[in-house]
Design a protein around this motif. Structure first.
Motif, PDB file in Angstrom:
ATOM      1  N   GLN A 269      44.318 -21.870  24.208  1.00 31.84           N
ATOM      2  CA  GLN A 269      44.209 -23.088  25.005  1.00 31.84           C
ATOM      3  C   GLN A 269      44.759 -24.303  24.273  1.00 31.84           C
ATOM      4  O   GLN A 269      45.353 -25.194  24.878  1.00 31.84           O
ATOM      5  CB  GLN A 269      42.739 -23.334  25.385  1.00 31.84           C
ATOM      6  CG  GLN A 269      42.497 -24.582  26.224  1.00 31.84           C
ATOM      7  CD  GLN A 269      43.117 -24.492  27.604  1.00 31.84           C
ATOM      8  OE1 GLN A 269      43.411 -23.412  28.092  1.00 31.84           O
ATOM      9  NE2 GLN A 269      43.321 -25.643  28.241  1.00 31.84           N
ATOM     10  N   HIS A 270      44.561 -24.368  22.974  1.00 34.91           N
ATOM     11  CA  HIS A 270      45.025 -25.507  22.183  1.00 34.91           C
ATOM     12  C   HIS A 270      46.187 -25.082  21.298  1.00 34.91           C
ATOM     13  O   HIS A 270      46.141 -24.027  20.660  1.00 34.91           O
ATOM     14  CB  HIS A 270      43.889 -26.079  21.334  1.00 34.91           C
ATOM     15  CG  HIS A 270      42.810 -26.720  22.154  1.00 34.91           C
ATOM     16  ND1 HIS A 270      41.681 -26.028  22.555  1.00 34.91           N
ATOM     17  CD2 HIS A 270      42.699 -27.965  22.671  1.00 34.91           C
ATOM     18  CE1 HIS A 270      40.909 -26.844  23.266  1.00 34.91           C
ATOM     19  NE2 HIS A 270      41.502 -28.008  23.358  1.00 34.91           N
TER      20      HIS A 270
ATOM     21  N   LYS B 119      40.419 -31.257  18.072  1.00 30.35           N
ATOM     22  CA  LYS B 119      41.133 -30.823  19.268  1.00 30.35           C
ATOM     23  C   LYS B 119      40.378 -31.057  20.568  1.00 30.35           C
ATOM     24  O   LYS B 119      40.996 -31.167  21.637  1.00 30.35           O
ATOM     25  CB  LYS B 119      41.500 -29.344  19.149  1.00 30.35           C
ATOM     26  CG  LYS B 119      40.299 -28.402  19.115  1.00 30.35           C
ATOM     27  CD  LYS B 119      40.739 -26.954  18.893  1.00 30.35           C
ATOM     28  CE  LYS B 119      39.536 -26.017  18.872  1.00 30.35           C
ATOM     29  NZ  LYS B 119      39.942 -24.614  18.617  1.00 30.35           N
ATOM     30  N   GLN B 120      39.059 -31.133  20.516  1.00 31.06           N
ATOM     31  CA  GLN B 120      38.268 -31.337  21.733  1.00 31.06           C
ATOM     32  C   GLN B 120      38.138 -32.811  22.127  1.00 31.06           C
ATOM     33  O   GLN B 120      37.576 -33.120  23.177  1.00 31.06           O
ATOM     34  CB  GLN B 120      36.865 -30.744  21.546  1.00 31.06           C
ATOM     35  CG  GLN B 120      36.839 -29.275  21.194  1.00 31.06           C
ATOM     36  CD  GLN B 120      37.266 -28.374  22.340  1.00 31.06           C
ATOM     37  OE1 GLN B 120      37.453 -28.820  23.464  1.00 31.06           O
ATOM     38  NE2 GLN B 120      37.420 -27.089  22.057  1.00 31.06           N
TER      39      GLN B 120
ATOM     40  N   SER C  83      43.138 -34.772  25.417  1.00 38.55           N
ATOM     41  CA  SER C  83      44.146 -33.791  25.830  1.00 38.55           C
ATOM     42  C   SER C  83      45.208 -33.603  24.762  1.00 38.55           C
ATOM     43  O   SER C  83      45.817 -32.533  24.653  1.00 38.55           O
ATOM     44  CB  SER C  83      44.798 -34.234  27.142  1.00 38.55           C
ATOM     45  OG  SER C  83      43.854 -34.270  28.184  1.00 38.55           O
TER      46      SER C  83
ATOM     47  N   SER D  90      46.814 -29.627  24.563  1.00 41.40           N
ATOM     48  CA  SER D  90      46.084 -28.631  25.329  1.00 41.40           C
ATOM     49  C   SER D  90      46.953 -28.074  26.456  1.00 41.40           C
ATOM     50  O   SER D  90      47.772 -28.797  27.041  1.00 41.40           O
ATOM     51  CB  SER D  90      44.818 -29.258  25.919  1.00 41.40           C
ATOM     52  OG  SER D  90      44.212 -28.381  26.852  1.00 41.40           O
ATOM     53  N   ARG D  91      46.736 -26.814  26.797  1.00 45.98           N
ATOM     54  CA  ARG D  91      47.469 -26.210  27.915  1.00 45.98           C
ATOM     55  C   ARG D  91      47.075 -26.832  29.245  1.00 45.98           C
ATOM     56  O   ARG D  91      47.767 -26.634  30.249  1.00 45.98           O
ATOM     57  CB  ARG D  91      47.241 -24.698  27.945  1.00 45.98           C
ATOM     58  CG  ARG D  91      47.843 -23.969  26.746  1.00 45.98           C
ATOM     59  CD  ARG D  91      47.745 -22.453  26.864  1.00 45.98           C
ATOM     60  NE  ARG D  91      48.739 -21.934  27.794  1.00 45.98           N
ATOM     61  CZ  ARG D  91      48.452 -21.368  28.956  1.00 45.98           C
ATOM     62  NH1 ARG D  91      47.194 -21.258  29.348  1.00 45.98           N
ATOM     63  NH2 ARG D  91      49.401 -20.904  29.719  1.00 45.98           N
ATOM     64  N   GLU D  92      45.987 -27.601  29.265  1.00 46.92           N
ATOM     65  CA  GLU D  92      45.628 -28.289  30.506  1.00 46.92           C
ATOM     66  C   GLU D  92      46.659 -29.355  30.875  1.00 46.92           C
ATOM     67  O   GLU D  92      46.658 -29.867  32.001  1.00 46.92           O
ATOM     68  CB  GLU D  92      44.251 -28.933  30.376  1.00 46.92           C
ATOM     69  CG  GLU D  92      44.195 -30.134  29.445  1.00 46.92           C
ATOM     70  CD  GLU D  92      42.805 -30.708  29.278  1.00 46.92           C
ATOM     71  OE1 GLU D  92      42.714 -31.906  28.977  1.00 46.92           O
ATOM     72  OE2 GLU D  92      41.810 -29.965  29.441  1.00 46.92           O
TER      73      GLU D  92
END
Length: 231
Positions: free
Chosen positions: A142-143, A166-167, A170, A188-190
């Motif tokens: 995800q990251h 990382k949290q 974005s 992030s992949r978001e």
């Protein structure tokens, strides 16, 4: 060689139809600029608490190798460094740090002898944001930690401090004072849909894109960044 379009198990459908010239989409309107969250370098989180060099980060590292330099006639990734090349040095170091390492380039065939994990830019010659998108689309985590191939002196401590945050947003980027380095940090992949939209609408500059998303910056002494980037 991996393709940014053929690892569908790890990438979402491109709902924006970015790559279909017959599709149209309303231009994004009124995106507000955001202010970054400023962070100081922090100690690794509990699951990263082993001494440096003894724990691997459960993230993908995307090494941006660009294309051929007009001045040199070849990619600067192959400039000599410590008895090898820039890209080989970076790849060897990052494979010790990260669970997955991808090389992204306009000229992916130039790197096939180095790694099976080579990704061609999904749209050629459109700059680093497209390179980041190409890597995010096929990343298994995800990251993703994004870095250029010409910063061989960035330390493991720098990398782990940024990764530990990382949290927080974005995108979490390296910075010093007023200098932000958009190609050194966690994405992030978001962000895949947002990047596709930006590129589709012709807003593919890094600075413009970063003004539209949530960002955290991890501050380091400026000497670390200046000394690590080669011309």
């Amino acid at each position: 060689m991996l393709s940014a379009l053929n690892r569908s198990a790890h990438s979402p459908l491109l709902s924006s139809s970015l790559y279909d010239s017959q599709e149209s989409r309303d231009a994004l309107a009124g995106r507000k600029r955001t202010s970054p969250t400023l962070l100081e370098p922090v100690a690794p989180t509990a699951h990263q608490s082993l001494p440096l060099g003894q724990s691997q980060l459960a993230m993908t590292c995307i090494i941006l190798c660009g294309g051929k330099s007009k001045r040199m006639g070849r990619s600067k990734a192959f400039l000599p460094f410590k008895g090898t090349s820039l890209v080989e040095n970076m790849m060897d170091r990052m494979q010790e740090l990260f669970a997955e390492v991808l090389l992204v380039s306009n000229n992916s065939e130039d790197f096939e002898h180095l790694s099976p994990h080579v990704v061609r830019d999904i749209i050629p010659n459109r700059g680093p944001l497209v390179g980041i998108l190409s890597g995010l689309l096929v990343a298994q985590h995800q990251h993703c930690f994004v870095m250029p191939c010409d910063m061989p002196l960035v330390s493991e401590e720098n990398v782990r401090s940024i990764a530990a945050a990382k949290q927080q947003a974005s995108a979490v980027l390296y910075s010093c004072q007023d200098l932000r380095e958009p190609l050194l940090g966690v994405y992030s992949r978001e962000l895949i849909d947002s990047i596709e939209e930006a590129i589709f609408n012709g807003r593919d500059g890094m600075a413009d894109f970063l003004d539209t998303i949530s960002i955290a910056e991890v501050n380091f002494p400026c000497t670390a960044l200046r000394s690590s980037q080669l011309p």
